[in-house]
Design a protein around this motif. Structure first.
Motif: not given
Lengths: 260, 231
Positions: B46, B49, B52-56
């Protein structure tokens, strides 16, 4: 990595998504892109045949196939925008692993593609009908284009709203396609508001799709009177649609993407 | 540099909320390879991610002036009915590769992934090894300042694994890696800084070895609590 401005990234992602949607939807079929004409052709043939055997024209002075064509194309476009946007988030979840791709891009690409299909089918099928001798003088191309743009914004707003609804309220998402069925019969695809007794106008004229279709017909056919089509209503509805669509999307988009 | 400010992230587990991070701050200096370790469910992937700016996160922010990749070797974004080439084209276009640059990217991927004729076959006909090779080839072909690695640093058969390791050694000269792994060997070999995620929060260790020592120590304490089975 290539250094790009946000607008540049938006453009790249939209183009990439469009190419991808085209490939996945039509690319693997024989005669691929011709299939997108199939649905309007079936509708037009079916209803033209029905009215042919009943005898007479649907609307005085306008060939029945063209009358239906001008009604069914905006409807199919709207219907596709709604149903595809409801599934836009779940269908593209894998793509959100690339940070440039967000639900907005998935929805925008689908709406742009539907409108491209709408325009291409319109031009091709109108030309085809003219070629076989079913024709009617075109009324106002500028009005057509203005309405086309307005309708695009209208559908984009609704699609942005429905992409949030589809993901966050799956129960409502099951209901919406069911409601589209009666709306299909109430949107004037094979009638005009002028055929309906005036005492029902109060109820029917709340349906914006009815006005959109009436306005498209007035733009296409010189003989079409379109007494009851209200362009002011559509303009206001479009402003509300895009405003609320963007607002609801903006409030919810992180919630659509992130893990919970 | 990657800066994490006030990061909070939780998951709903049944009726309760399970917090992975609460108001967490950290700074990762530039030019260092970062290893993230912790037990299963500690929030390593988590965190990766989110970086990586994929999850918030629920709250907080991550700021960086560097480009950060998608998780390396990820094949979740592939469309089964599209060919390997078409999928690679899409990912290239999303990252701004058009025209001549796109062609060069595709050549690089085709060359690295060693799929032969399968490069022009739908991805749904691929074996899982072939999918990984394609995904890995793509990750390698697009340059980033930071590459995110979630356990997968090499894929495929022995020959391909060696090739992956070689290319990562090359990459290290120009880019950095943020690695989540359970293999201490991988972390020791590839990382400078160690991030240890435990129940009590996040610890950033300047030296990966101290982070590993800490992690293994906690592991030992836990295992000494296990009752010995009678022999």
């Amino acid at each position: 990595m290539i250094d790009r401005s946000p607008l540049h990234i938006q453009r790249d992602v939209l183009l990439a998504m469009l190419i991808r949607e085209l490939k996945t939807r039509f690319g693997s079929l024989k005669f691929g892109y011709a299939w997108m004409m199939l649905e309007p052709i079936i509708h037009v043939t079916l209803f033209s045949a029905l009215f042919y055997f009943r005898g007479g024209e649907m609307y005085p002075g306008i060939p029945t196939p063209l009358f239906i064509l001008a009604g069914i194309l905006p409807w199919l476009c709207f219907n596709k925008c709604v149903t595809l946007s409801l599934a836009a988030v779940s269908a593209n979840r894998g793509l959100f692993n690339y940070r440039q791709v967000r639900p907005f891009d998935a929805v925008l690409a689908r709406v742009v593609l539907e409108f491209a299909i709408f325009l291409v089918s319109f031009v091709v099928l109108f030309a085809a009908f003219t070629w076989v001798g079913i024709h009617s003088p075109f009324n106002d191309i500028m009005a057509f284009l203005a309405l086309f743009f307005l309708f695009f914004v209208f559908c984009l707003g609704i699609s942005l709203l429905f992409c949030v609804v589809g993901e966050r309220y799956p129960e409502a998402a099951k209901l919406i396609p069911v409601l589209m069925r009666p709306l299909y019969f109430m949107s004037g695809i094979f009638f005009s508001l002028e055929h309906v007794p005036p005492q029902y106008h109060n109820y029917l004229s709340w349906n914006p799709m009815l006005h959109v279709i009436e306005l498209f017909r007035s733009a296409c056919f010189t003989q079409f009177k379109g007494f009851y089509a209200d362009s002011g209503f559509i303009v206001i509805f479009t402003i509300f649609s895009i405003f609320f669509g963007l607002l609801i999307y903006r409030v919810n988009w992180v919630e659509l993407v992130r893990s919970k | 540099m990657i800066e994490i400010q006030g990061l909070t992230k939780s998951y709903r587990t049944g009726r309760r909320r399970n917090y992975l991070f609460r108001d967490m701050d950290a700074i990762f200096p530039s030019g260092k390879n970062i290893g993230i370790l912790g037990r299963n469910g500690a929030g390593k992937s988590t965190l990766l991610r989110i970086m990586g700016g994929i999850d918030y996160p629920d709250a907080g922010r991550i700021t960086s002036n560097k480009t950060i990749s998608w998780p390396m070797g990820l094949s979740g974004g592939f469309q089964g009915s599209m060919t390997g080439r078409e999928n690679a084209t899409f990912i290239g276009q999303v990252h701004g590769f058009w025209g001549k640059q796109r062609r060069r990217l595709l050549e690089q991927v085709e060359d690295f992934a060693e799929l032969g004729d399968y490069f022009d076959m739908p991805v749904k006909t691929y074996s899982s090894g072939m999918r990984s090779k394609l995904a890995f080839g793509l990750s390698i072909a697009v340059h980033f300042d930071y590459y995110l690695v979630d356990e997968v640093m090499s894929v495929g058969d022995a020959h391909f694994r060696a090739k992956c390791e070689h290319v990562i050694e090359e990459k290290k000269k120009t880019s950095n890696f943020i690695i989540v792994a359970h293999s201490m060997g991988t972390l020791r070999k590839n990382c400078d800084i160690g991030v240890y995620l435990s129940k009590d929060g996040i610890e950033v260790h300047e030296d990966i070895n101290t982070a590993i020592a800490k992690y293994e120590n906690t592991g030992k304490q836990n295992s000494s609590n296990v009752k010995k089975l009678p022999v």
